[in-house]
Write an enzyme that holds these catalytic residues in place. Structure first.
Site, PDB file in Angstrom:
ATOM      1  CG  HIS A 154      -0.534   0.072   2.520  1.00 33.94           C
ATOM      2  ND1 HIS A 154      -0.348   1.270   3.168  1.00 33.94           N
ATOM      3  CD2 HIS A 154      -0.231  -0.881   3.418  1.00 33.94           C
ATOM      4  CE1 HIS A 154       0.052   1.031   4.415  1.00 33.94           C
ATOM      5  NE2 HIS A 154       0.141  -0.260   4.598  1.00 33.94           N
ATOM      6  CG  ASP A 188       2.370   0.795   7.971  1.00 36.69           C
ATOM      7  OD1 ASP A 188       2.056   0.327   6.872  1.00 36.69           O
ATOM      8  OD2 ASP A 188       1.590   0.826   8.938  1.00 36.69           O
ATOM      9  CD  GLU A 232      -3.115  -1.498   5.113  1.00 38.78           C
ATOM     10  OE1 GLU A 232      -3.050  -2.544   5.759  1.00 38.78           O
ATOM     11  OE2 GLU A 232      -2.813  -0.401   5.621  1.00 38.78           O
ATOM     12  CD  GLU A 233      -1.872   2.354   7.464  1.00 44.33           C
ATOM     13  OE1 GLU A 233      -2.565   1.949   8.420  1.00 44.33           O
ATOM     14  OE2 GLU A 233      -0.675   2.061   7.317  1.00 44.33           O
ATOM     15  CG  ASP A 238       1.656  -3.656   5.451  1.00 45.92           C
ATOM     16  OD1 ASP A 238       2.369  -2.763   5.944  1.00 45.92           O
ATOM     17  OD2 ASP A 238       0.457  -3.497   5.189  1.00 45.92           O
ATOM     18  CG  HIS A 298       0.236   3.008  12.650  1.00 45.51           C
ATOM     19  ND1 HIS A 298      -1.112   2.689  12.628  1.00 45.51           N
ATOM     20  CD2 HIS A 298       0.731   2.555  11.468  1.00 45.51           C
ATOM     21  CE1 HIS A 298      -1.399   2.057  11.504  1.00 45.51           C
ATOM     22  NE2 HIS A 298      -0.297   1.962  10.785  1.00 45.51           N
TER      23      HIS A 298
HETATM   24 ZN   LIG Z   1       0.724  -1.074   6.467  1.00 46.19          ZN
END
Ligand SMILES: [Zn+2]
Length: 330
Positions: free
Chosen positions: A63, A163, A193-194, A216, A302
């Protein structure tokens, strides 16, 4: 490889606003693919190779989007309140800097910090230095991302947005390395995606693959205070057994383990209690697609300081390439 990841992580691309990342990836790979298209949602869908005797149609998905924020309103004093785009934890918001698409930067802070409690997302505002609503350069609906400089630490890299630009890097490098294969491989660089694996859903419908592989990052629990301790940095790429969106298809995982063993690549078996990847969307496409994921462990996922091990990344590229080059037997 280092130059490319640095460019990838520094490119603005919150969920729904991935076009700059897509332009960069397309520019990097367009001479290496046999075909490409951009679908209605903005996924970049590329093909390498054609189906040969005994081969499979495989979708590999990484992604392009990153977590971020979106302005909900600007108050009279010029403070821009925000909501989350994807899995932004309020704890990780405190005192971070964010940047908007036009380059406007601001400090992310919260009101109502009584009792030392972590404020909820609706308490957070961005201070862009404006003194009034009229003076504020950002407006309702504007997306922003966190600021987090790329740092080369030797064996490790640290930056915002590992990410999933690291997954994009793995896809790009494997695509370039892939030469002779019986398989028709569709490398997809997906959107949104998130916010719920949305891009991979429409991309998989379009590609109609026989096998799905997501690329990922995954959680890493080798740092102080974490109890599970099953996934480490630097212990090789991970093959997905389970997360909140997918049970890795057993025969497909066996084929991935075989590929790793053939190539002498150390690997980890990934079991997560929650979370998900594009593979969770691919597997539920049409009448079902056997799917799994190759992941790279990442500390501090994140946050603006996501950390990966360079060797894990190199081994993930090798694992994916070896897997895609071979015949995949059920
Ligand atoms: Zn991811």
């Amino acid at each position: 490889m280092k130059n490319l990841i640095e460019k990838l992580v520094n490119t603005f691309g919150p969920s729904g606003y991935e076009s700059r990342v897509r332009d960069l990836i397309l520019e990097t790979i367009k001479d290496d693919v046999d075909e490409y298209r951009i679908d209605a949602l903005g996924n970049l869908i590329t093909r390498k190779g054609t189906l040969k005797e005994g081969g499979k149609r495989i979708m590999v998905s990484a992604h392009m989007d990153e977590i971020g924020l979106m302005v909900t309103h600007v108050d009279e004093q010029g403070f821009a309140y925000v909501t989350n785009l994807g899995g932004v934890r309020p704890l990780n918001c405190m005192s971070n800097r964010v940047v908007f698409a036009d380059g406007t930067e601001g400090m992310l802070c919260a009101r109502d910090m009584e009792n030392g409690k972590i404020p909820s997302m609706d308490k957070y505002y961005v201070d862009t230095g404006a003194s009034s609503r009229e003076d504020c350069k950002v407006k309702i609906g504007d997306p922003a991302v966190f600021v987090g400089r790329f740092v080369d630490m030797g064996d490790k890299w640290m930056s915002k947005t590992m990410d999933d630009r690291i997954g994009c890097l793995i896809g790009i490098e494997a695509l370039k390395a892939l030469k002779d294969s019986p398989n028709e491989v569709w490398f997809v660089f997906s959107v949104q995606e998130e916010v719920g694996l949305r891009g991979a859903k429409t991309a998989a419908y379009g590609v109609d693959p026989e096998i799905g592989i997501a690329l990922d990052v995954t959680l890493c629990n080798d740092t102080p205070g974490l109890v599970e301790r099953n996934l480490k940095l630097g212990a090789g790429p991970c093959i997905k057994a389970k997360d909140g969106s997918l049970i890795g298809t057993p025969w497909l995982n066996n084929a991935l383990y075989d590929a790793a063993e053939r190539a002498g690549i150390p690997y980890q078996i990934e079991v997560l209690r929650g979370a998900g990847t594009d593979a969770g969307a691919i597997t539920l496409t049409r009448s079902g697609v056997p799917s799994s994921a190759i992941s790279v462990t990442c500390r501090y996922v994140h946050t603006p300081s996501e950390m990966v091990d360079v060797n894990d990344v190199k081994q993930a590229i090798k694992l994916l390439t070896v897997f895609l080059e071979g015949k995949i037997e059920k």
